[in-house]
Design a protein around this motif. Structure first.
Motif, mmCIF file in Angstrom:
data_model
loop_
_atom_site.group_PDB
_atom_site.id
_atom_site.type_symbol
_atom_site.label_atom_id
_atom_site.label_comp_id
_atom_site.label_asym_id
_atom_site.label_seq_id
_atom_site.Cartn_x
_atom_site.Cartn_y
_atom_site.Cartn_z
ATOM 1 N N GLY A 51 10.511 0.917 0.249
ATOM 2 C CA GLY A 51 11.319 1.816 1.066
ATOM 3 C C GLY A 51 10.694 3.152 1.376
ATOM 4 N N LEU A 52 9.370 3.287 1.169
ATOM 5 C CA LEU A 52 8.706 4.575 1.410
ATOM 6 C C LEU A 52 7.858 4.561 2.684
ATOM 7 N N ALA A 53 8.144 3.633 3.586
ATOM 8 C CA ALA A 53 7.525 3.569 4.925
ATOM 9 C C ALA A 53 6.059 3.152 4.901
ATOM 10 N N LYS A 54 5.643 2.444 3.846
ATOM 11 C CA LYS A 54 4.249 1.989 3.790
ATOM 12 C C LYS A 54 3.974 0.957 4.891
ATOM 13 N N THR A 55 4.863 -0.007 5.034
ATOM 14 C CA THR A 55 4.694 -1.031 6.073
ATOM 15 C C THR A 55 4.774 -0.413 7.464
ATOM 16 N N LEU A 56 5.684 0.503 7.655
ATOM 17 C CA LEU A 56 5.829 1.172 8.949
ATOM 18 C C LEU A 56 4.554 1.911 9.325
ATOM 19 N N LEU A 57 3.918 2.553 8.364
ATOM 20 C CA LEU A 57 2.662 3.259 8.624
ATOM 21 C C LEU A 57 1.603 2.302 9.158
ATOM 22 N N VAL A 58 1.458 1.142 8.523
ATOM 23 C CA VAL A 58 0.419 0.192 8.919
ATOM 24 C C VAL A 58 0.704 -0.365 10.310
ATOM 25 N N ARG A 59 1.947 -0.679 10.602
ATOM 26 C CA ARG A 59 2.306 -1.188 11.931
ATOM 27 C C ARG A 59 2.027 -0.143 13.004
ATOM 28 N N LYS A 70 -1.779 -8.326 11.430
ATOM 29 C CA LYS A 70 -1.008 -9.389 10.782
ATOM 30 C C LYS A 70 -0.557 -8.922 9.403
ATOM 31 N N LYS A 71 0.532 -9.511 8.949
ATOM 32 C CA LYS A 71 1.099 -9.152 7.644
ATOM 33 C C LYS A 71 1.246 -10.400 6.788
ATOM 34 N N ILE A 72 0.876 -10.274 5.522
ATOM 35 C CA ILE A 72 1.117 -11.330 4.539
ATOM 36 C C ILE A 72 2.097 -10.783 3.504
ATOM 37 N N GLN A 73 3.221 -11.449 3.343
ATOM 38 C CA GLN A 73 4.176 -11.070 2.298
ATOM 39 C C GLN A 73 3.818 -11.864 1.046
ATOM 40 N N PHE A 74 3.271 -11.197 0.063
ATOM 41 C CA PHE A 74 2.810 -11.901 -1.139
ATOM 42 C C PHE A 74 3.997 -12.263 -2.029
ATOM 43 N N THR A 75 4.016 -13.527 -2.468
ATOM 44 C CA THR A 75 5.077 -14.050 -3.327
ATOM 45 C C THR A 75 4.438 -14.865 -4.448
ATOM 46 N N PRO A 76 5.178 -15.156 -5.517
ATOM 47 C CA PRO A 76 4.592 -15.897 -6.649
ATOM 48 C C PRO A 76 4.071 -17.288 -6.283
ATOM 49 N N ASP A 77 4.602 -17.919 -5.211
ATOM 50 C CA ASP A 77 4.177 -19.274 -4.878
ATOM 51 C C ASP A 77 3.126 -19.311 -3.765
ATOM 52 N N LEU A 78 2.603 -18.159 -3.370
ATOM 53 C CA LEU A 78 1.586 -18.110 -2.314
ATOM 54 C C LEU A 78 0.269 -18.679 -2.837
ATOM 55 N N MET A 79 -0.408 -19.466 -1.993
ATOM 56 C CA MET A 79 -1.678 -20.087 -2.373
ATOM 57 C C MET A 79 -2.824 -19.457 -1.577
ATOM 58 N N THR A 105 -7.833 -11.242 11.374
ATOM 59 C CA THR A 105 -7.222 -10.200 12.192
ATOM 60 C C THR A 105 -8.058 -8.937 12.060
ATOM 61 N N ASN A 106 -7.689 -7.883 12.770
ATOM 62 C CA ASN A 106 -8.397 -6.606 12.635
ATOM 63 C C ASN A 106 -7.822 -5.756 11.515
ATOM 64 N N LEU A 107 -6.499 -5.690 11.454
ATOM 65 C CA LEU A 107 -5.817 -4.895 10.432
ATOM 66 C C LEU A 107 -4.836 -5.787 9.698
ATOM 67 N N LEU A 108 -5.095 -6.001 8.417
ATOM 68 C CA LEU A 108 -4.267 -6.891 7.607
ATOM 69 C C LEU A 108 -3.425 -6.073 6.637
ATOM 70 N N LEU A 109 -2.126 -6.309 6.647
ATOM 71 C CA LEU A 109 -1.242 -5.708 5.665
ATOM 72 C C LEU A 109 -0.948 -6.738 4.585
ATOM 73 N N ALA A 110 -1.443 -6.502 3.390
ATOM 74 C CA ALA A 110 -1.165 -7.354 2.240
ATOM 75 C C ALA A 110 -0.008 -6.712 1.477
ATOM 76 N N ASP A 111 1.199 -7.131 1.809
ATOM 77 C CA ASP A 111 2.401 -6.461 1.309
ATOM 78 C C ASP A 111 2.786 -6.980 -0.072
ATOM 79 N N GLU A 112 2.979 -6.053 -1.007
ATOM 80 C CA GLU A 112 3.335 -6.367 -2.392
ATOM 81 C C GLU A 112 2.323 -7.344 -2.990
#
Length: 321
Positions: A51-59, A70-79, A105-112
């Motif tokens: 909730g501190l606007a980290k994702t918004l900054l990258v976008r 592009k954005k990747i939402q990292f989760t425990p079951d991600l391979m 991609t050019n700019l990748l957001l690896a979220d969490e």
């Protein structure tokens, strides 16, 4: 020495900051260090609660730079294949087709990023270091420019996995994103009350103000920034002291010294100078080295932070004149 041409680096980052400030309130250090990382050609790790606007900054940054995002939402079951891609058999051609993952991609957001196990986290190592991805023995080049910005929750949060040292060492800078000030939070509520939407950058009038070629040229200018021999020796002393300090279990690797050199040069160019000064090095020491040192367990339990130890190291090393 002549200063770097204002229209090449300094003016460029100022134009980008104007666009970012249309959606980001305050957070000057975060904006500065994000753009310094971009100029350095490195990758950025952001740590803070949701909730501190980290994702918004990258976008918003991707929009201002006019590059693919592009954005990747990292989760425990991600391979790992979910990140890099895989080859799929094509019945018509009787061959395998490459299905590229979001890492292309050019700019990748690896979220969490620390919500997924180390096996999956390690899938990013080659992309971060070599700007390539190997799938089934074939190596594929990533688009240029390529930059990854990863966000992670504080390790105290439930369901988090510490990043492996080999991976975290490949982030040029680590920035701690803190809660906004009272004034900034009031401004945020005012904007939302007036109709601001973080999902609609068009409505926020965030414009593209540079091109991939501009980024490439700016990075070339950073490489030309001069660093006096005494200042390089100063950087080596700082990094060496992280291996000798009584509070540190594991000090910075030589990659930390290279990162300090590169980020200090970018910091100088960011301010329109063609040469590094001691203040550049001081400013970049903590964000460059805070994630590259491991404190002794007993001190961590007492609440001692890497930033405190690095500040102490800086205070004890004579600054070149």
């Amino acid at each position: 020495m002549e200063n770097i041409e204002k229209n090449r680096v300094n003016n460029l980052v100022e134009k980008i900051k104007i666009e970012l400030k249309k959606v980001i309130v305050e957070q000057e250090e975060l904006l500065d260090l994000s753009l310094i990382t971009l100029l350095s050609g490195g990758h950025l790790l952001l740590e803070g609660v949701p909730g501190l606007a980290k994702t918004l900054l990258v976008r918003a940054l991707a929009r201002a730079l006019a590059i693919d995002f592009k954005k990747i939402q990292f989760t425990p079951d991600l391979m790992p294949a979910d990140i890099t891609g895989t080859k799929i058999f094509n019945l018509q051609s009787r061959g395998f087709d490459l299905k590229k993952g979001p890492v292309f991609t050019n700019l990748l957001l690896a979220d969490e990023i620390n919500r997924t196990p180390p096996k999956t986290q390690a899938g990013l190592l080659e992309a971060m270091e070599e700007n390539t991805v190997t799938i089934d023995g074939d190596t594929h080049q990533l688009p240029s420019p390529y930059m990854m910005i990863a966000t992670q929750n504080p390790l105290e949060y439930e369901g988090t996995y510490p990043l492996p040292e080999a991976l975290i060492d490949r982030f040029l800078l680590k920035v701690i994103v803190d809660y906004p000030s009272l004034k900034a939070e009031n401004e945020m509520l005012k904007r939302h009350h007036q109709g601001f939407s973080s999902v609609d950058l068009d409505k926020c009038h965030v414009r593209a103000v540079c091109s991939p070629e501009d980024i490439k040229e700016s990075r070339e200018e950073v490489q030309k920034v001069e660093v006096d021999e005494d200042l390089r020796a100063y950087m080596v002393k700082i990094v060496t002291q992280t291996r000798r300090n009584h509070a540190i279990e594991i000090g910075s690797s030589p990659r930390g010294g290279i990162a300090l050199l590169q980020s200090s040069k970018a910091c100088a160019a960011y301010q329109g100078r063609s040469f590094v000064i001691p203040d550049d090095i001081k400013k970049m020491t903590i964000p460059t080295l805070r994630h590259r040192i491991i404190l002794k367990p007993e001190l961590s339990l007492e609440g001692v932070k890497p930033e405190q130890v690095l500040a102490e190291i800086l205070s004890k090393i004579e600054v070149p004149r």
